[in-house]
Design a protein around this motif. Structure first.
Motif, mmCIF file in Angstrom:
data_model
loop_
_atom_site.group_PDB
_atom_site.id
_atom_site.type_symbol
_atom_site.label_atom_id
_atom_site.label_comp_id
_atom_site.label_asym_id
_atom_site.label_seq_id
_atom_site.Cartn_x
_atom_site.Cartn_y
_atom_site.Cartn_z
ATOM 1 N N GLU A 205 10.804 31.888 -1.075
ATOM 2 C CA GLU A 205 11.727 31.968 0.061
ATOM 3 C C GLU A 205 11.487 33.209 0.928
ATOM 4 O O GLU A 205 12.011 33.291 2.041
ATOM 5 N N GLU A 206 10.689 34.155 0.430
ATOM 6 C CA GLU A 206 10.404 35.361 1.210
ATOM 7 C C GLU A 206 9.196 35.181 2.128
ATOM 8 O O GLU A 206 8.976 35.984 3.037
ATOM 9 N N LEU A 207 8.406 34.138 1.891
ATOM 10 C CA LEU A 207 7.162 33.958 2.646
ATOM 11 C C LEU A 207 7.380 33.132 3.916
ATOM 12 O O LEU A 207 8.080 32.121 3.890
ATOM 13 N N SER A 208 6.777 33.570 4.989
ATOM 14 C CA SER A 208 6.815 32.795 6.233
ATOM 15 C C SER A 208 5.778 31.683 6.163
ATOM 16 O O SER A 208 4.930 31.655 5.263
ATOM 17 N N VAL B 232 3.249 25.147 -1.080
ATOM 18 C CA VAL B 232 4.670 25.171 -0.717
ATOM 19 C C VAL B 232 5.491 24.405 -1.749
ATOM 20 O O VAL B 232 6.539 24.882 -2.210
ATOM 21 N N ASP B 233 5.023 23.221 -2.121
ATOM 22 C CA ASP B 233 5.744 22.419 -3.110
ATOM 23 C C ASP B 233 5.895 23.181 -4.422
ATOM 24 O O ASP B 233 6.979 23.213 -5.020
ATOM 25 N N ALA B 234 4.818 23.796 -4.870
ATOM 26 C CA ALA B 234 4.854 24.539 -6.134
ATOM 27 C C ALA B 234 5.783 25.743 -6.038
ATOM 28 O O ALA B 234 6.552 26.029 -6.964
ATOM 29 N N ALA B 235 5.743 26.438 -4.917
ATOM 30 C CA ALA B 235 6.551 27.647 -4.752
ATOM 31 C C ALA B 235 8.043 27.348 -4.765
ATOM 32 O O ALA B 235 8.833 28.118 -5.313
ATOM 33 N N PHE B 236 8.433 26.201 -4.185
ATOM 34 C CA PHE B 236 9.862 25.910 -4.073
ATOM 35 C C PHE B 236 10.399 25.006 -5.168
ATOM 36 O O PHE B 236 11.608 24.851 -5.294
ATOM 37 N N GLN B 237 9.499 24.429 -5.966
ATOM 38 C CA GLN B 237 9.983 23.660 -7.109
ATOM 39 C C GLN B 237 10.622 24.598 -8.144
ATOM 40 O O GLN B 237 11.504 24.198 -8.888
ATOM 41 N N GLN B 238 10.132 25.824 -8.153
ATOM 42 C CA GLN B 238 10.693 26.839 -9.062
ATOM 43 C C GLN B 238 11.005 28.089 -8.236
ATOM 44 O O GLN B 238 10.451 29.149 -8.477
ATOM 45 N N ARG B 239 11.904 27.934 -7.272
ATOM 46 C CA ARG B 239 12.106 28.974 -6.268
ATOM 47 C C ARG B 239 12.681 30.261 -6.848
ATOM 48 O O ARG B 239 12.597 31.315 -6.223
ATOM 49 N N ARG B 240 13.267 30.217 -8.024
ATOM 50 C CA ARG B 240 13.814 31.438 -8.638
ATOM 51 C C ARG B 240 12.726 32.273 -9.315
ATOM 52 O O ARG B 240 12.934 33.431 -9.641
#
Length: 283
Positions: free
Chosen positions: A264-267, A223-231
């Protein structure tokens, strides 16, 4: 019903203790009895509840909690406030069941509390509300329900659904522990001093965690990795934790997730499934 603290009592106590509310500690004291009782009711607190309160301050919410007959443990980092709170409550509610713990809420552990709490009800310091919530939910699995007042921006993030503009790391991590909802708005005028941000009430009901501590640690790292570079697409955002974009793509596909998707698309369930795949591949 017993009397609760009003604006005059709040200012008198603050003056007596030489307390000036500080932004550093996120101190904004509630002085409206109707708001206090609304929070207590929305939190589902009854005489049988064992309540954990964080940042009780001068005791506004504490008195609302103890008047239900519940056993309340209040964790307060400010030594002056922690020392005064038992006296304030004893004066207004002699039969109240209150334990005050002078401790940093980010450090408090099971050994610091007299009993395992069933409810968390708090006006959380806005600058550390998410770390405090996640620490307490991880530390006290006995907490079944929670009702916290937080900065509106933080509250909407905690309760956000995938795809929302405010959906992010706190949304997914909070969802590991249970279901969240916005339980109401709170006027700025019920605080002293009046904050320069809006506040909301956020409700929580715990569900069984989707896995053990090993899986939780893996999921939170993803989660941290996915949202650190959310674009970025997930195959790029997760390349650092999954050994390159090619391997990240393989793991994502094995989890039924498109490598071109964004965090942001993943639940929360998607992240859990991805975490299970990563751990299975490492065995």
């Amino acid at each position: 019903m017993s009397a609760l603290l009003g604006p005059a009592e709040i200012r008198s106590l603050a003056s007596q203790l030489d307390v000036t509310p500080t932004k550093k500690l996120g101190q904004n004291f509630v002085h409206d009895a109707n708001t206090v009782r609304r929070i207590v009711a929305a939190g589902g607190v009854t005489a049988d509840s064992r309540v954990l309160e964080v940042g009780p301050g001068l005791g506004s919410l504490t008195l609302g909690l103890t008047e239900t007959g519940a056993a309340v443990t209040a964790v307060e980092i400010d030594a002056r406030l922690a020392a005064q709170l038992p006296a304030t409550v004893a004066t207004m509610q002699p039969a109240a069941q209150l334990t005050v713990v002078h401790q940093d809420a980010l450090q408090v552990g099971a050994d610091d509390l007299p009993t395992a709490p069933t409810h968390l009800v708090a006006n959380l310091p806005y600058n550390i509300s998410v770390p405090v919530l996640l620490h307490l939910l991880a530390t006290f699995p006995s907490i079944e329900r929670s009702l916290v007042m937080v900065q509106a921006e933080v509250g909407y993030r905690l309760a956000a659904d995938p795809g929302s503009k405010v959906y992010g790391s706190p949304s997914v991590k909070a969802a590991w522990y249970g279901a969240w909802r916005i339980a109401g708005q709170v006027s700025r005028q019920v605080f002293w001093p009046v904050p320069n941000v809006d506040s909301v009430l956020v409700g929580f009901v715990r569900h069984d965690p989707p896995g053990d501590e090993v899986l939780r640690a893996q999921v939170f790292a993803l989660v941290d990795a996915a949202f650190q570079q959310r674009r970025k697409m997930l195959r790029q955002a997760l390349s650092g934790v999954l050994g390159g974009s090619a391997h990240a793509s393989q793991v994502l596909e094995a989890s039924g997730i498109a490598p071109t998707a964004r965090g942001e698309e993943l639940s929360a369930d998607d992240f859990v499934r991805l975490g299970r795949t990563v751990l299975a591949a490492a065995e």
